[in-house]
Design a protein around this motif. Structure first.
Motif, PDB file in Angstrom:
ATOM      1  N   VAL A 111       0.832  -1.205   0.000  1.00 38.19           N
ATOM      2  CA  VAL A 111       0.000   0.000   0.000  1.00 38.19           C
ATOM      3  C   VAL A 111       0.867   1.256   0.000  1.00 38.19           C
ATOM      4  O   VAL A 111       0.597   2.214  -0.739  1.00 38.19           O
ATOM      5  N   GLN A 112       1.931   1.257   0.795  1.00 41.86           N
ATOM      6  CA  GLN A 112       2.792   2.435   0.862  1.00 41.86           C
ATOM      7  C   GLN A 112       3.534   2.671  -0.449  1.00 41.86           C
ATOM      8  O   GLN A 112       3.590   3.804  -0.949  1.00 41.86           O
ATOM      9  N   LYS A 113       4.109   1.627  -1.012  1.00 41.60           N
ATOM     10  CA  LYS A 113       4.855   1.781  -2.264  1.00 41.60           C
ATOM     11  C   LYS A 113       3.930   2.160  -3.413  1.00 41.60           C
ATOM     12  O   LYS A 113       4.270   2.997  -4.258  1.00 41.60           O
ATOM     13  N   ALA A 114       2.746   1.542  -3.451  1.00 44.59           N
ATOM     14  CA  ALA A 114       1.806   1.819  -4.535  1.00 44.59           C
ATOM     15  C   ALA A 114       1.262   3.240  -4.436  1.00 44.59           C
ATOM     16  O   ALA A 114       1.141   3.945  -5.450  1.00 44.59           O
ATOM     17  N   ALA A 115       0.925   3.679  -3.237  1.00 43.82           N
ATOM     18  CA  ALA A 115       0.412   5.041  -3.060  1.00 43.82           C
ATOM     19  C   ALA A 115       1.472   6.067  -3.445  1.00 43.82           C
ATOM     20  O   ALA A 115       1.177   7.078  -4.097  1.00 43.82           O
ATOM     21  N   ALA A 116       2.719   5.825  -3.034  1.00 36.63           N
ATOM     22  CA  ALA A 116       3.813   6.742  -3.368  1.00 36.63           C
ATOM     23  C   ALA A 116       4.038   6.819  -4.873  1.00 36.63           C
ATOM     24  O   ALA A 116       4.479   7.846  -5.393  1.00 36.63           O
ATOM     25  N   ALA A 117       3.717   5.730  -5.579  1.00 40.95           N
ATOM     26  CA  ALA A 117       3.895   5.690  -7.038  1.00 40.95           C
ATOM     27  C   ALA A 117       2.689   6.245  -7.782  1.00 40.95           C
ATOM     28  O   ALA A 117       2.694   6.286  -9.015  1.00 40.95           O
ATOM     29  N   GLY A 118       1.654   6.648  -7.038  1.00 43.22           N
ATOM     30  CA  GLY A 118       0.484   7.243  -7.685  1.00 43.22           C
ATOM     31  C   GLY A 118      -0.608   6.260  -8.082  1.00 43.22           C
ATOM     32  O   GLY A 118      -1.534   6.627  -8.796  1.00 43.22           O
ATOM     33  N   LEU A 119      -0.512   5.019  -7.632  1.00 46.92           N
ATOM     34  CA  LEU A 119      -1.529   4.025  -7.970  1.00 46.92           C
ATOM     35  C   LEU A 119      -2.752   4.178  -7.067  1.00 46.92           C
ATOM     36  O   LEU A 119      -2.632   4.522  -5.894  1.00 46.92           O
ATOM     37  N   THR A 120      -3.911   3.909  -7.614  1.00 57.02           N
ATOM     38  CA  THR A 120      -5.144   3.953  -6.830  1.00 57.02           C
ATOM     39  C   THR A 120      -5.288   2.670  -6.018  1.00 57.02           C
ATOM     40  O   THR A 120      -4.541   1.700  -6.206  1.00 57.02           O
ATOM     41  N   LEU A 121      -6.287   2.660  -5.134  1.00 50.44           N
ATOM     42  CA  LEU A 121      -6.552   1.459  -4.353  1.00 50.44           C
ATOM     43  C   LEU A 121      -6.957   0.308  -5.276  1.00 50.44           C
ATOM     44  O   LEU A 121      -6.605  -0.850  -5.032  1.00 50.44           O
TER      45      LEU A 121
END
Length: 225
Positions: free
Chosen positions: A94-104
């Motif tokens: 969740v942290q890496k994906a959010a930092a990369a701009g990915l949605t839930l």
């Protein structure tokens, strides 16, 4: 109460006090990392899952502390170490994906199987990390091995790779949406070809997931040429 999931206040129904709720399905909260194939995210296709995080949510995600949470659950509930690995994996994703701009939604796609016979991205990440550390998902693994920094470091690196792959897939999907919109404007037809359906697939979940969108983008380019 006849409802097994609701507890009445002391003294029985009608007595003063608040009722309580009985949680269920504990095993699905933090399953063993050996059984990630059972992940079923009911919220995956909710409209809000496709929206970008706001600043407050991003700050909350950044502040998550997997190590502290693992320690708390280890000491208070005595959860098995392979279940705590699932917590580490999920928090890191969740942290890496959010930092990369990915949605839930895009993040959740990495936790579920597109094909029942093929492991999802996080299953692949875990299998690689476990193998990299000389461990096994089918054999006995001592608790200290599950807790090792080497495993967490390897898992973090592999999750980062999978997140970057998801970002690339999302860019391809965005290109496909642009191509399909342009194609439909330039090539309106009454031949019966389901071009509207092709364009709709770019904005709604396709049966084949992101890889299916890439394949359809290639098909669309062939038609356009």
């Amino acid at each position: 109460s006849d409802n097994l999931l609701v507890t009445a206040p002391e003294g029985g129904e009608g007595a003063a006090g608040a009722v309580g709720l009985v949680p269920i399905d504990h095993g699905y909260i933090l399953p063993s990392c050996r059984h990630l194939e059972d992940a079923n995210l009911c919220w995956l296709y909710w409209p809000q899952a496709r929206r970008a995080y706001d600043a407050a949510t991003l700050a909350y995600i950044e502040g998550l502390d997997a190590e502290a949470d693992m320690s708390l659950l280890r000491t208070t509930l005595g959860l098995p170490e392979d279940c705590l690995v699932t917590l580490f994996l999920g928090t890191t994703l969740v942290q890496k994906a959010a930092a990369a701009g990915l949605t839930l939604h895009a993040t959740g796609l990495m936790m579920v199987r597109e094909d029942e016979s093929e492991p999802c991205a996080m299953e692949r990440a875990l299998a690689w990390a476990v193998d990299h550390c000389g461990l096994s998902l089918v054999g006995e693994v001592p608790d200290e091995a599950w807790r090792s920094e080497a495993l967490k470091d390897a898992l973090t690196r592999r999750i980062e790779d999978e997140v970057q792959a998801a970002v690339c897939n999302q860019r391809v999907s965005g290109t496909f949406r642009s191509l399909s919109s342009s194609f439909l404007l330039r090539h309106r037809t009454d031949s019966g070809a389901d071009l509207v359906g092709m364009a709709r697939c770019a904005d709604e979940p396709c049966a084949d997931g992101p890889r299916g969108e890439v394949a359809e983008a290639d098909s669309l380019l062939e038609i356009a040429n």
